[in-house]
Design a protein around this motif. Structure first.
Motif, mmCIF file in Angstrom:
data_model
loop_
_atom_site.group_PDB
_atom_site.id
_atom_site.type_symbol
_atom_site.label_atom_id
_atom_site.label_comp_id
_atom_site.label_asym_id
_atom_site.label_seq_id
_atom_site.Cartn_x
_atom_site.Cartn_y
_atom_site.Cartn_z
ATOM 1 N N LYS A 275 39.848 -12.144 -9.538
ATOM 2 C CA LYS A 275 40.702 -11.165 -8.892
ATOM 3 C C LYS A 275 41.231 -10.254 -9.946
ATOM 4 O O LYS A 275 41.665 -9.242 -9.748
ATOM 5 N N CYS A 276 41.068 -10.485 -11.206
ATOM 6 C CA CYS A 276 41.341 -9.434 -12.207
ATOM 7 C C CYS A 276 40.165 -8.679 -12.719
ATOM 8 O O CYS A 276 40.501 -7.571 -13.517
ATOM 9 N N LYS A 277 38.826 -9.069 -12.284
ATOM 10 C CA LYS A 277 37.740 -8.477 -13.031
ATOM 11 C C LYS A 277 37.772 -6.744 -12.661
ATOM 12 O O LYS A 277 37.020 -6.120 -13.364
ATOM 13 N N ASP A 278 37.873 -6.619 -11.423
ATOM 14 C CA ASP A 278 37.744 -5.363 -10.890
ATOM 15 C C ASP A 278 38.598 -4.350 -11.821
ATOM 16 O O ASP A 278 38.056 -3.184 -12.191
ATOM 17 N N LYS A 279 40.110 -4.682 -11.722
ATOM 18 C CA LYS A 279 41.014 -3.906 -12.556
ATOM 19 C C LYS A 279 40.632 -3.831 -13.796
ATOM 20 O O LYS A 279 40.615 -2.595 -14.464
ATOM 21 N N MET A 280 40.291 -4.831 -14.499
ATOM 22 C CA MET A 280 39.983 -4.666 -15.720
ATOM 23 C C MET A 280 38.651 -3.955 -15.986
ATOM 24 O O MET A 280 38.521 -3.053 -17.015
ATOM 25 N N PHE A 281 37.520 -3.881 -15.337
ATOM 26 C CA PHE A 281 36.563 -3.171 -15.379
ATOM 27 C C PHE A 281 36.621 -1.539 -15.206
ATOM 28 O O PHE A 281 36.392 -0.591 -16.179
ATOM 29 N N GLU A 282 37.703 -1.115 -14.302
ATOM 30 C CA GLU A 282 38.271 0.118 -14.153
ATOM 31 C C GLU A 282 38.988 0.762 -15.278
ATOM 32 O O GLU A 282 38.667 1.869 -15.868
ATOM 33 N N LEU A 283 39.835 -0.045 -16.207
ATOM 34 C CA LEU A 283 40.391 0.137 -17.248
ATOM 35 C C LEU A 283 39.387 0.545 -18.253
ATOM 36 O O LEU A 283 39.411 1.575 -19.204
#
Length: 324
Positions: free
Chosen positions: A269-277
């Motif tokens: 659930k956190c991977k998309d946001k982390m990738f964006e950052l």
């Protein structure tokens, strides 16, 4: 004026705070002040703190601002000649302050390291990261400068609680924690370490580090998103202080690895946001003056990660590309 100011940030620590505070109050060394920053706790923490009756305790109550702001606010009111930090789920050995004070004053050092030991469900055990193994016997019983450790600074534990600091030194270099993010001790440590003229070490376990399910570094979750910003702060510190060219090979690898490992270990659930950052950070790097260094200085694994992120539109595309 007390010899040592102990700074203890607290947030919802009702399970462990009593032991932490008592470990300070029961020290063999008694000339200290204990500054406790209640960072907007909503559990029974404040009632436990108020149950202590000791003139050496100062309590600061504030709205929740995070550990960086809590420590900075405590530094603003600290009056001790030396500064130490304690986390609210950990505790000191009985002679921690006495031993640390004797060491740092003996060598007139700006900062002194000591060993930490882990505690988990009644088991006490060593961890290589906190054993100061980077420093061999030649560093003991003397002071040294950062110039003597050029190739190993990124192998050092950055934990702020593992050291005692000369207060005047911290004020002179305007040492402050980044606010609003976790992993704030990492950029603080490198700034302080590389600014120091005299450093010493104690090969003795003076600090007990509790491992539990709620501890910040034990569970990989949303807070690890902050590894990106912490790395950005670290880069700025090295560039602004003229340290970049000396350390860039190891610095760039270190900057890549924190978010790289976090992206690997974070829940889905956190991977998309982390990738964006990460991608936003790398795109800014690509537009800046250090892009060529990332291409030239990174090893093959980290360079592939760097380029795969830049060439992917989203985490799903990155995941496919990274396996090729």
């Amino acid at each position: 004026m007390p010899k040592i100011s102990v700074i203890l940030p607290v947030y919802n620590s009702e399970k462990y705070i009593k032991k932490s505070v008592e470990s300070v109050l029961n020290q063999t060394f008694t000339d200290f002040e204990l500054i406790i920053v209640n960072d907007g706790s909503t559990d029974d923490t404040i009632n436990i703190l108020n149950s202590f009756s000791d003139s050496r305790i100062k309590i600061i109550n504030q709205t929740n601002q995070g550990p960086g702001a809590a420590r900075n606010n405590a530094l603003d009111v600290a009056i001790g000649e030396y500064i130490m930090f304690l986390d609210s789920d950990d505790w000191y050995s009985d002679d921690c302050l006495e031993t640390a004070y004797r060491e740092i004053t003996t060598y007139d050092a700006d900062m002194t390291f000591f060993q930490m030991i882990n505690y988990n469900n009644g088991e006490v055990y060593e961890n290589d990261w906190f054993e100061l193994k980077t420093f061999d016997e030649s560093f003991e019983n003397r002071f040294f400068s950062p110039a003597e450790t050029p190739g190993s600074i990124f192998d050092l534990s950055v934990g702020v609680c593992q050291k005692i600091y000369r207060h005047e030194f911290l004020k002179r270099i305007d040492a402050r924690f980044p606010e609003g993010i976790f992993f704030e001790d990492m950029p603080f440590f490198y700034y302080v370490y590389l600014k120091a003229d005299k450093i010493s070490i104690i090969k003795k376990h003076l600090y007990y580090r509790r491992k539990h399910d709620e501890s910040i570094t034990h569970v990989v979750d949303e807070k690890f998103l902050d590894t990106v910003e912490a790395g950005q702060v670290l880069m700025r510190i090295f560039i602004e202080n003229g340290w970049y060219d000396v350390y860039k090979y190891d610095l760039l690898a270190y900057k890549i690895n924190g978010p790289r490992y976090a992206l690997r270990d974070l829940p889905l659930k956190c991977k998309d946001k982390m990738f964006e950052l990460i991608k936003k950070d790398y795109e800014e790097i690509k537009r800046g003056p250090y892009y060529g260094d990332f291409l030239d200085e990174l090893g093959p694994v980290k360079k592939k990660f760097f380029l795969d992120v830049l060439e992917s539109k989203n985490y799903g595309e990155f995941e496919i590309k990274s396996k090729s």
